[in-house]
Design a protein around this motif. Sequence first.
Motif, PDB file in Angstrom:
ATOM      1  N   GLY A 128     -40.263  49.757  80.834  1.00 28.64           N
ATOM      2  CA  GLY A 128     -40.761  50.705  81.814  1.00 28.64           C
ATOM      3  C   GLY A 128     -41.337  50.059  83.052  1.00 28.64           C
ATOM      4  O   GLY A 128     -41.914  50.749  83.902  1.00 28.64           O
ATOM      5  N   ALA A 129     -41.197  48.732  83.188  1.00 24.00           N
ATOM      6  CA  ALA A 129     -41.739  48.014  84.334  1.00 24.00           C
ATOM      7  C   ALA A 129     -40.622  47.315  85.098  1.00 24.00           C
ATOM      8  O   ALA A 129     -39.693  46.762  84.502  1.00 24.00           O
ATOM      9  N   THR A 130     -40.711  47.323  86.411  1.00 30.44           N
ATOM     10  CA  THR A 130     -39.749  46.639  87.279  1.00 30.44           C
ATOM     11  C   THR A 130     -40.528  45.755  88.248  1.00 30.44           C
ATOM     12  O   THR A 130     -41.436  46.229  88.944  1.00 30.44           O
ATOM     13  N   ALA A 131     -40.179  44.470  88.267  1.00 30.87           N
ATOM     14  CA  ALA A 131     -40.838  43.515  89.157  1.00 30.87           C
ATOM     15  C   ALA A 131     -39.845  43.055  90.215  1.00 30.87           C
ATOM     16  O   ALA A 131     -38.752  42.592  89.892  1.00 30.87           O
ATOM     17  N   ILE A 132     -40.206  43.196  91.487  1.00 35.71           N
ATOM     18  CA  ILE A 132     -39.374  42.778  92.606  1.00 35.71           C
ATOM     19  C   ILE A 132     -40.155  41.754  93.428  1.00 35.71           C
ATOM     20  O   ILE A 132     -41.222  42.061  93.971  1.00 35.71           O
ATOM     21  N   ASP A 133     -39.634  40.528  93.461  1.00 34.26           N
ATOM     22  CA  ASP A 133     -40.259  39.461  94.241  1.00 34.26           C
ATOM     23  C   ASP A 133     -41.731  39.286  93.855  1.00 34.26           C
ATOM     24  O   ASP A 133     -42.611  39.197  94.708  1.00 34.26           O
ATOM     25  N   CYS A 134     -41.986  39.255  92.535  1.00 38.88           N
ATOM     26  CA  CYS A 134     -43.360  39.081  92.032  1.00 38.88           C
ATOM     27  C   CYS A 134     -43.520  37.698  91.419  1.00 38.88           C
ATOM     28  O   CYS A 134     -42.567  37.129  90.866  1.00 38.88           O
TER      29      CYS A 134
END
Length: 475
Positions: free
Chosen positions: A297-303
């Motif tokens: 349920g989590a999406t990380a973009i450029d983290c």
Amino acid sequence: MTPIHPVLLAGGSGTRLWPLSRKSYPKQFAQLTGPESLFQASARRLSGPGFAAPLVITAEPFRFIATEQLAGVEQAAQTVLIEPEGRNTAPAVLAAALWLAEREPEALVLAAPSDHVMPEPEAFRAAVAAAAPRAAEGALVTFGIAPTRAETGYGYLELAPEAEAGAETPQPLARFVEKPDAARAAEMAASGRHLWNAGIFLARADALRDAYARHAPEVLEGVAAALAGAEADLGFTRLSPEPWATLPDISIDYAVMEKAEDLAVMSYAGRWSDLGGWDAVWQEAGPDADGTVAGDGATAIDCRDTLLRAESGGQRIVGLGLEDIVAVAMPDAVLVAKKSEAQRVKEAVAALKAEGAAQAVQLPVDHRPWGSFESLVTGPRFQVKRIVVKPGAALSLQSHHHRAEHWIVVEGTAKVTIDDATQLVSENQSVYVPLGAVHRLENPGKLDVVLIEVQTGAYLGEDDITRYEDVYRRG
């Protein structure tokens, strides 16, 4: 070989992992690192050949949760000791040791927190087996973890000068060391002569009793009185509250271990974490190349160096360009913090308590001996809940002074008693409980009963319950 009796300490509140862990359902019972709870993983780890059934010491609200979770891993406790109130580890460990000493004075007691992570259970069981002969001789054996970094969040154990670092047998211990600052932690981690203090102890029941008699007689007196006045209740052992209330709030380290003479330390080089904060959860989860952990349920973009968790089905959390961030989303509360500040979560809980916010201590899902409920919608003079009743379970026979209830069954078949009438209510059927009616809801089947409850009235608090009968003997 004398069997080892695990004592699972399961009474803590786990506020450093808020909002997932709260007073109503602390971290030991939560699924933080896999499909099993930390409590269940601990029970599995301390089981098998050479281990007796566990003893559990926990608080009143968690007694049914503990037994249910043990059953989920096909175990049953020798007994569940119920603490009248939290008094730290010194009274808790001694209560279990005295309970065992009455039955088998030389029984080996392995006291362990139930909220730690040790993903190599066979290796830890081997370390316990290696420590058992020394404990059987009467020594108090503590377990130390070979440090993998300069950690300021743990206490340390310093090996005695004559001790052999990395030995596969218990070694003499020089002293306990308080949580250090960063410079001192770096020194100790590099020395090869210091171990993290895991808070796990192995000793004979009578040796523990004698150590308390020498170093903490006031604790021994109070715990012995609480055990002597204990009452059996539905398979649980309720310690007497009056003598328990006189006990100091003190850890076993301070009360006994730091003063004991015949003390040894067993080194363990396997993976270990006390999951003492979200930074520890991030580390245990195995960050990717960018240092990011994104759960279901989590999406990380450029983290980078970031932990993202969504704890409710259908919920999504998206991180964009984050660095050194922990973000944990629950249906009723969201935590956003610098990962480097994760140890300050207790301050957030304290602030919420000061504001009177229910989210400080209460999860959206309220776990009860018969199942659970959660509030879906609340408004002026009405509330909608989802209620789950386990097979064979029954709510108390009760009435309300201020509200009426409408029940709509969406799964299973419920047995409903309203005043003198009893009926079965099946899926897609409903029933009305008038204000003041004496009523009960039961699940006579083998599958969960799920229903939607609509409450209407001037006051909808959980304390508007008059109980006439209760199979769980709640007040």
